[in-house]
Design a protein around this motif. Structure first.
Motif, PDB file in Angstrom:
ATOM      1  N   ALA A 172      -3.263   7.772 -24.969  1.00 53.66           N
ATOM      2  CA  ALA A 172      -2.834   9.089 -24.375  1.00 53.66           C
ATOM      3  C   ALA A 172      -4.005   9.880 -24.023  1.00 53.66           C
ATOM      4  O   ALA A 172      -3.849  10.591 -23.140  1.00 53.66           O
ATOM      5  N   ILE A 173      -5.087   9.944 -24.724  1.00 52.62           N
ATOM      6  CA  ILE A 173      -6.118  10.734 -24.325  1.00 52.62           C
ATOM      7  C   ILE A 173      -6.698  10.356 -23.060  1.00 52.62           C
ATOM      8  O   ILE A 173      -7.010  11.138 -22.249  1.00 52.62           O
ATOM      9  N   ALA A 174      -6.878   9.068 -22.870  1.00 53.04           N
ATOM     10  CA  ALA A 174      -7.391   8.624 -21.570  1.00 53.04           C
ATOM     11  C   ALA A 174      -6.707   8.925 -20.355  1.00 53.04           C
ATOM     12  O   ALA A 174      -7.091   9.372 -19.574  1.00 53.04           O
ATOM     13  N   ILE A 175      -5.078   8.958 -20.678  1.00 55.59           N
ATOM     14  CA  ILE A 175      -4.293   9.378 -19.585  1.00 55.59           C
ATOM     15  C   ILE A 175      -4.613  10.585 -19.295  1.00 55.59           C
ATOM     16  O   ILE A 175      -4.709  11.203 -17.994  1.00 55.59           O
ATOM     17  N   LEU A 176      -4.427  11.742 -20.447  1.00 49.94           N
ATOM     18  CA  LEU A 176      -4.482  13.166 -20.087  1.00 49.94           C
ATOM     19  C   LEU A 176      -5.904  13.305 -19.487  1.00 49.94           C
ATOM     20  O   LEU A 176      -5.861  14.462 -18.647  1.00 49.94           O
ATOM     21  N   TYR A 177      -6.998  13.021 -19.591  1.00 50.21           N
ATOM     22  CA  TYR A 177      -8.117  13.333 -19.244  1.00 50.21           C
ATOM     23  C   TYR A 177      -8.662  12.628 -17.790  1.00 50.21           C
ATOM     24  O   TYR A 177      -9.524  12.886 -17.172  1.00 50.21           O
ATOM     25  N   ASP A 178      -7.681  11.574 -17.507  1.00 47.29           N
ATOM     26  CA  ASP A 178      -8.126  10.824 -16.371  1.00 47.29           C
ATOM     27  C   ASP A 178      -7.911  11.761 -15.143  1.00 47.29           C
ATOM     28  O   ASP A 178      -7.017  12.496 -14.948  1.00 47.29           O
ATOM     29  N   ARG A 179      -8.925  11.750 -14.053  1.00 42.80           N
ATOM     30  CA  ARG A 179      -8.776  12.655 -12.903  1.00 42.80           C
ATOM     31  C   ARG A 179      -8.482  11.475 -11.700  1.00 42.80           C
ATOM     32  O   ARG A 179      -8.465  11.817 -10.531  1.00 42.80           O
ATOM     33  N   ASN A 180      -8.623  10.081 -12.006  1.00 41.42           N
ATOM     34  CA  ASN A 180      -8.331   9.147 -11.061  1.00 41.42           C
ATOM     35  C   ASN A 180      -6.998   8.974 -10.784  1.00 41.42           C
ATOM     36  O   ASN A 180      -6.594   7.968  -9.866  1.00 41.42           O
ATOM     37  N   HIS A 181      -6.051   9.222 -11.648  1.00 40.11           N
ATOM     38  CA  HIS A 181      -4.600   9.100 -11.552  1.00 40.11           C
ATOM     39  C   HIS A 181      -4.383   7.611 -11.733  1.00 40.11           C
ATOM     40  O   HIS A 181      -3.469   7.068 -10.542  1.00 40.11           O
ATOM     41  N   ILE A 182      -4.857   6.721 -12.481  1.00 38.10           N
ATOM     42  CA  ILE A 182      -4.332   5.486 -12.631  1.00 38.10           C
ATOM     43  C   ILE A 182      -3.020   5.421 -13.027  1.00 38.10           C
ATOM     44  O   ILE A 182      -2.161   4.742 -12.776  1.00 38.10           O
ATOM     45  N   PHE A 183      -2.667   6.157 -14.105  1.00 34.22           N
ATOM     46  CA  PHE A 183      -1.342   6.054 -14.825  1.00 34.22           C
ATOM     47  C   PHE A 183      -1.038   7.667 -14.654  1.00 34.22           C
ATOM     48  O   PHE A 183      -1.790   8.675 -14.676  1.00 34.22           O
ATOM     49  N   PRO A 184       0.386   7.610 -14.461  1.00 33.75           N
ATOM     50  CA  PRO A 184       0.817   9.115 -14.470  1.00 33.75           C
ATOM     51  C   PRO A 184       0.806   9.871 -15.973  1.00 33.75           C
ATOM     52  O   PRO A 184       0.706   9.155 -16.906  1.00 33.75           O
ATOM     53  N   LYS A 185       0.388  11.157 -15.601  1.00 35.25           N
ATOM     54  CA  LYS A 185       0.426  12.029 -17.130  1.00 35.25           C
ATOM     55  C   LYS A 185       1.580  11.915 -17.798  1.00 35.25           C
ATOM     56  O   LYS A 185       1.371  11.804 -18.900  1.00 35.25           O
ATOM     57  N   TRP A 186       2.647  11.800 -17.512  1.00 33.34           N
ATOM     58  CA  TRP A 186       4.072  11.822 -18.237  1.00 33.34           C
ATOM     59  C   TRP A 186       4.166  10.632 -19.378  1.00 33.34           C
ATOM     60  O   TRP A 186       4.776  10.678 -20.341  1.00 33.34           O
ATOM     61  N   PHE A 187       3.449   9.490 -18.726  1.00 34.55           N
ATOM     62  CA  PHE A 187       3.103   8.146 -19.816  1.00 34.55           C
ATOM     63  C   PHE A 187       2.443   8.596 -20.910  1.00 34.55           C
ATOM     64  O   PHE A 187       2.790   7.925 -21.988  1.00 34.55           O
ATOM     65  N   ALA A 188       1.658   9.761 -20.910  1.00 35.98           N
ATOM     66  CA  ALA A 188       0.665   9.803 -22.133  1.00 35.98           C
ATOM     67  C   ALA A 188       1.912  10.622 -23.225  1.00 35.98           C
ATOM     68  O   ALA A 188       1.649  10.184 -24.189  1.00 35.98           O
ATOM     69  N   TYR A 189       2.684  11.350 -22.569  1.00 34.30           N
ATOM     70  CA  TYR A 189       3.803  11.824 -23.904  1.00 34.30           C
ATOM     71  C   TYR A 189       4.462  10.803 -24.354  1.00 34.30           C
ATOM     72  O   TYR A 189       4.770  10.826 -25.523  1.00 34.30           O
ATOM     73  N   ILE A 190       4.981   9.670 -23.550  1.00 39.39           N
ATOM     74  CA  ILE A 190       5.698   8.611 -24.163  1.00 39.39           C
ATOM     75  C   ILE A 190       4.939   7.786 -25.248  1.00 39.39           C
ATOM     76  O   ILE A 190       5.517   7.614 -26.295  1.00 39.39           O
ATOM     77  N   SER A 191       3.520   7.681 -24.836  1.00 43.02           N
ATOM     78  CA  SER A 191       2.696   7.029 -26.004  1.00 43.02           C
ATOM     79  C   SER A 191       2.514   7.927 -27.243  1.00 43.02           C
ATOM     80  O   SER A 191       2.463   7.381 -28.042  1.00 43.02           O
ATOM     81  N   ILE A 192       2.705   9.263 -27.151  1.00 45.44           N
ATOM     82  CA  ILE A 192       2.441  10.136 -28.187  1.00 45.44           C
ATOM     83  C   ILE A 192       3.569   9.869 -28.997  1.00 45.44           C
ATOM     84  O   ILE A 192       3.688  10.099 -30.243  1.00 45.44           O
ATOM     85  N   TRP A 193       4.893   9.762 -28.536  1.00 40.15           N
ATOM     86  CA  TRP A 193       6.063   9.502 -29.361  1.00 40.15           C
ATOM     87  C   TRP A 193       6.021   8.251 -29.964  1.00 40.15           C
ATOM     88  O   TRP A 193       6.509   7.973 -31.216  1.00 40.15           O
ATOM     89  N   GLN A 194       5.307   7.443 -29.495  1.00 45.89           N
ATOM     90  CA  GLN A 194       5.058   5.792 -30.290  1.00 45.89           C
ATOM     91  C   GLN A 194       4.159   6.306 -31.448  1.00 45.89           C
ATOM     92  O   GLN A 194       4.499   5.740 -32.596  1.00 45.89           O
ATOM     93  N   ILE A 195       3.497   7.543 -31.566  1.00 48.35           N
ATOM     94  CA  ILE A 195       2.488   7.771 -32.562  1.00 48.35           C
ATOM     95  C   ILE A 195       3.592   8.204 -33.907  1.00 48.35           C
ATOM     96  O   ILE A 195       3.488   8.041 -34.757  1.00 48.35           O
ATOM     97  N   VAL A 196       4.398   9.096 -33.330  1.00 46.19           N
ATOM     98  CA  VAL A 196       5.383   9.891 -34.313  1.00 46.19           C
ATOM     99  C   VAL A 196       6.078   8.738 -34.730  1.00 46.19           C
ATOM    100  O   VAL A 196       6.332   8.797 -36.001  1.00 46.19           O
ATOM    101  N   THR A 197       6.621   7.827 -34.163  1.00 46.43           N
ATOM    102  CA  THR A 197       7.461   6.538 -34.857  1.00 46.43           C
ATOM    103  C   THR A 197       6.797   5.683 -35.763  1.00 46.43           C
ATOM    104  O   THR A 197       7.165   5.579 -36.785  1.00 46.43           O
TER     105      THR A 197
END
Length: 259
Positions: A172-197
Motif C-alpha cells: 500500500a505504501i509503495a502504491i501511494l508513493y509511486d509517481r510512475n502510475h504502475i498500479f492505480p492508487k485505489w488498489f492501495a486502499y483495498i490492500s489496507i482492508w487486507q490489513i484490517v482483516t
C-alpha cells in the motif's frame, strides 16, 4: 573511461518487429502462472482439501477423527497436488515484486513485500497441507493427535497474521508513493482492508465458536470477501501492467559496463 551500452539495433515500427511491437514474453508467462496458481489453489482448498469453507473448531476428538476419515481421499489427492504446485506462491510474489520495483517508491519495499509473503506462505499455506496430510496418512492414529493436527492446520492457515500484514502494508505504501502510475492508487486502499482483516483474525486464537472463531463471519468470511476482491482487482491490474511491458520498456538494470 568509456561507457559501453548493450542495445538492440534500431528498427522502424513499420517493419513489424520493432521494439514497440515485441512483448515481454517472460512477464506474460509469469502473469499466466500467477493466474493458474490461484485457480489451482482455490480448487484445491475448496473442493478437495475442505479447508474453505472451514470446518468447525468446536468439535470433539472423535468428531475430528470421523471428519478426516470421511474426507481422507479428497484431502490426500487435492493437497498432494498443491504441495507440488506450492512453488507457484513464489512466482505470484515475484511478479508483484517485479512491478513494485518499477514504482518510483524504490526497490526496498518490493523486497520487503516478497520477503513478507514468502515467509507467510509457510504457516499460511504449507503447514495446513502438511498437517492434514499427516493426519490422513495414518487413519488409526490417536484421535487426540489428529485433533491437534486439525487445529494446528486451521489456526495456521487462517491465523497467520504478521507476515501478511507487513506485506500488505509495504504494498500500500509503495502504491501511494509511486509517481510512475504502475498500479492505480485505489488498489492501495483495498490492500489496507487486507490489513484490517488480518488484525480482526487475531480473535480466532481465543474463540471456539461464533463470529470470531476461525469459521466465524468476522474473522473468516469478511476476510475471504476482501481477499477475493483483492485478487479479482489484481488480475486485470497485472494484466494491464504486463501489456505495457514491451521490449521498448527500459530494463530494471541497464546493461552498462564502465571501464
Amino acid at each position: 573511461m568509456t561507457a559501453v551500452t548493450a542495445s538492440a539495433p534500431d528498427r522502424s515500427p513499420a517493419d513489424g518487429v520493432g521494439p514497440k511491437n515485441r512483448v515481454r514474453l517472460d512477464v506474460w508467462i509469469t502473469y499466466w502462472l500467477f493466474a493458474a496458481f490461484y485457480t489451482a489453489l482455490s480448487v484445491g482448498v475448496v473442493f478437495f482439501g475442505r479447508a474453505t469453507p472451514p470446518p468447525r473448531p468446536d468439535v470433539t476428538d472423535l468428531q475430528v477423527a470421523q471428519w478426516f476419515d470421511k474426507h481422507q481421499w479428497s484431502i490426500q489427492a487435492g493437497f498432494a497436488v498443491l504441495l507440488v504446485l506450492a512453488g507457484g506462491a513464489a512466482v505470484s510474489n515475484g511478479i508483484i515484486g517485479y512491478f513494485m520495483k518499477r514504482m518510483s517508491s524504490g526497490s526496498l519495499l518490493a523486497y520487503a513485500y516478497i520477503a513478507g509473503m514468502g515467509v507467510g506462505a509457510i504457516p499460511g499455506f504449507h503447514l495446513l497441507l502438511v498437517c492434514w496430510l499427516t493426519a490422513t496418512f495414518r487413519p488409526d492414529r490417536d484421535p487426540a493427535i489428529q485433533h491437534m493436527l486439525y487445529d494446528l492446520g486451521m489456526l495456521s492457515y487462517n491465523g497467520s497474521l504478521g507476515c501478511f500484514t507487513a506485506a500488505y502494508t509495504v504494498l500500500a505504501i509503495a502504491i501511494l508513493y509511486d509517481r510512475n502510475h504502475i498500479f492505480p492508487k485505489w488498489f492501495a486502499y483495498i490492500s489496507i482492508w487486507q490489513i484490517v482483516t488480518e488484525v480482526l483474525a487475531t480473535q480466532m486464537w481465543v474463540f471456539h465458536s461464533g463470529a470470531f472463531a476461525w469459521n466465524g463471519m468476522i474473522t473468516f468470511y469478511v476476510a475471504v470477501v476482501v481477499f477475493a476482491l483483492w485478487i479479482v482487482c489484481l488480475l486485470p491490474i497485472l494484466r494491464n501492467a504486463t501489456k505495457a511491458e514491451t521490449a521498448h520498456t527500459p530494463p530494471l538494470y541497464p546493461a552498462e559496463v564502465t571501464r
